[in-house]
Scaffold this motif. Structure first.
Motif, PDB file in Angstrom:
ATOM      1  N   ALA A  91     -24.537  28.824  -3.812  1.00 21.19           N
ATOM      2  CA  ALA A  91     -25.195  27.704  -3.088  1.00 21.19           C
ATOM      3  C   ALA A  91     -24.585  26.341  -3.393  1.00 21.19           C
ATOM      4  N   ALA A  92     -24.541  25.524  -2.439  1.00 19.49           N
ATOM      5  CA  ALA A  92     -23.843  23.981  -2.553  1.00 19.49           C
ATOM      6  C   ALA A  92     -24.749  22.955  -1.785  1.00 19.49           C
ATOM      7  N   VAL A  93     -24.706  21.850  -2.355  1.00 19.56           N
ATOM      8  CA  VAL A  93     -25.191  20.684  -1.510  1.00 19.56           C
ATOM      9  C   VAL A  93     -24.377  19.711  -1.501  1.00 19.56           C
ATOM     10  N   CYS A  94     -24.318  18.967  -0.157  1.00 20.98           N
ATOM     11  CA  CYS A  94     -23.631  17.880  -0.202  1.00 20.98           C
ATOM     12  C   CYS A  94     -24.419  16.887   0.565  1.00 20.98           C
ATOM     13  N   ALA A  95     -24.088  15.433   0.413  1.00 19.77           N
ATOM     14  CA  ALA A  95     -24.444  14.238   1.234  1.00 19.77           C
ATOM     15  C   ALA A  95     -23.373  14.208   2.309  1.00 19.77           C
ATOM     16  N   SER A  96     -23.753  14.037   3.465  1.00 23.25           N
ATOM     17  CA  SER A  96     -22.492  13.691   4.697  1.00 23.25           C
ATOM     18  C   SER A  96     -23.020  12.577   5.639  1.00 23.25           C
ATOM     19  N   ALA A  97     -22.074  11.881   6.059  1.00 28.06           N
ATOM     20  CA  ALA A  97     -22.409  11.009   7.253  1.00 28.06           C
ATOM     21  C   ALA A  97     -22.301  12.089   8.559  1.00 28.06           C
ATOM     22  N   GLY A 125     -20.694  33.426   2.737  1.00 23.66           N
ATOM     23  CA  GLY A 125     -21.884  33.817   2.158  1.00 23.66           C
ATOM     24  C   GLY A 125     -22.531  32.782   1.387  1.00 23.66           C
ATOM     25  N   LEU A 126     -22.437  31.478   1.660  1.00 28.47           N
ATOM     26  CA  LEU A 126     -22.733  30.552   0.608  1.00 28.47           C
ATOM     27  C   LEU A 126     -24.018  29.815   1.191  1.00 28.47           C
ATOM     28  N   ASP A 127     -25.090  29.523   0.523  1.00 27.49           N
ATOM     29  CA  ASP A 127     -26.382  28.837   1.152  1.00 27.49           C
ATOM     30  C   ASP A 127     -26.167  27.266   0.904  1.00 27.49           C
ATOM     31  N   VAL A 128     -25.912  26.566   1.930  1.00 24.50           N
ATOM     32  CA  VAL A 128     -25.532  25.411   2.128  1.00 24.50           C
ATOM     33  C   VAL A 128     -26.768  24.382   2.545  1.00 24.50           C
ATOM     34  N   THR A 129     -26.795  23.469   1.760  1.00 26.71           N
ATOM     35  CA  THR A 129     -27.863  22.343   2.117  1.00 26.71           C
ATOM     36  C   THR A 129     -27.028  20.866   2.499  1.00 26.71           C
ATOM     37  N   VAL A 130     -27.446  20.350   3.289  1.00 30.37           N
ATOM     38  CA  VAL A 130     -26.735  18.945   3.681  1.00 30.37           C
ATOM     39  C   VAL A 130     -27.852  18.027   3.744  1.00 30.37           C
ATOM     40  N   VAL A 131     -27.584  16.834   3.439  1.00 32.84           N
ATOM     41  CA  VAL A 131     -28.331  15.505   3.196  1.00 32.84           C
ATOM     42  C   VAL A 131     -27.530  14.580   3.978  1.00 32.84           C
TER      43      VAL A 131
END
Length: 321
Positions: free
Chosen positions: A73-79, A94-100
């Motif tokens: 899993a990974a998370v990032c902030a993004s424009a 196969g990664l669980d990705v969250t984007v804010v």
């Protein structure tokens, strides 16, 4: 060259972990721009890939490392563009990705983040507030926080553009490279390679007058923050430069300049009319810099990195007409 956080051999190794879809992007002379701009202009086209921006180079490196380490899993902030790229790279591994992201980001970018399978969380503020929220999620869930420009993988992935530019010098000579400046991953990445392998090339970073924090920081040689941003170039609209990234930028950039909104729009029109390219505002910053200082670039051989084409269609028609 004084030492940045980046390493040229590591950049060469990073290239081997990037899906070929993101590599060897077209570089070509756009001769019909010459009379409009008064110099020889070549474009490095970083939009002909699944995420329509250069960001996939860095996220490919990160996702490969995460998958190899067993992380899921990974998370990032993004424009908008980093989120798309991390979603695309993560999905394939196969990664669980969250984007804010800001709920005010272009709808086209948000829709594509969802389409690539990421979990999307929206905040009411701007990119820097999204960055704060992404940090909270990473701490809460114990997952990898991907921080554009701070994470070396994002800089060294972008730096592979520089390797390709250096390798093309014999066929497409240039003495100047114009790079959009936001968080600094692309500027420090390409800049590092240029200073190491082609030190005669001038590296000029370009930022909107309405989002000047990194440019102010470059000229003052210390971090300068701003209270707000006001620019159509959402991809580079940060308020809080990262100190380590500024330190790198000071070692590899020759100059940083600011351009007006009307010049950005004029640059978008020129890229459409003379190169057939529909680009987002950040990708037109290099052309805008030439428009605002023709004497500086007169007679030179310039490469401008066209870094993204994720643009809201309705907004694009309003700007370009």
């Amino acid at each position: 060259m004084q030492q940045t956080r980046l390493d040229t051999e590591r950049i060469r190794a990073a290239r081997r972990s990037i899906d070929p879809l993101f590599l060897d992007s077209p570089l070509y002379r756009c001769e019909t721009l010459d009379p409009e701009l008064g110099c020889a202009v070549s474009v490095k086209l970083e939009t002909a890939n699944p995420v329509r921006s250069f960001k996939g180079r860095g996220t490919e490196v990160i996702a490969s490392e995460l998958a190899a380490s067993g992380s899921r899993a990974a998370v990032c902030a993004s424009a908008g563009n980093l989120g798309q790229a991390l979603a695309w790279s993560g999905r394939g591994r196969g990664l669980d990705v969250t984007v804010v992201a800001s709920r005010f980001a272009p709808v086209a970018k948000l829709d594509r983040i969802r389409a690539f399978g990421a979990r999307l969380e929206l905040v009411d503020g701007d990119f820097d507030q999204a960055r704060d929220r992404a940090s909270e999620i990473a701490r809460r869930d114990g997952i990898r926080l991907v921080e554009d420009s701070l994470d070396l993988e994002t800089c060294e992935g972008a730096a592979t553009i520089g390797l390709e530019l250096v390798e093309s010098l014999a066929k497409t000579p240039f003495d100047t490279v114009l790079i959009a400046l936001g968080g600094g991953a692309m500027a420090t990445g390409i800049g590092h390679v240029m200073k190491d392998l082609a030190p005669g090339v001038e590296v000029i970073c370009v930022q909107p007058l309405g989002a000047p924090a990194m440019t102010y920081s470059f000229h003052k040689r210390q971090v300068v923050t701003t209270d707000s941003t006001d620019t159509i170039a959402d991809g580079v609209a940060g308020r809080r430069p990262i100190p380590a990234v500024l330190d790198d930028l000071l070692l590899v950039a020759d100059d940083a300049v600011l351009v007006r909104e009307e010049s950005i729009i004029a640059g978008m029109r020129l890229l459409l009319g003379h190169a057939g390219l529909v680009v987002e505002p950040s990708a037109a910053l290099g052309v805008a810099a030439i428009l605002e200082d023709r004497d500086r670039f007169a007679g030179r051989n310039v490469v401008t990195v066209v870094c993204g084409s994720n643009v809201d269609v309705d907004a694009y028609h309003r700007w370009v007409g």
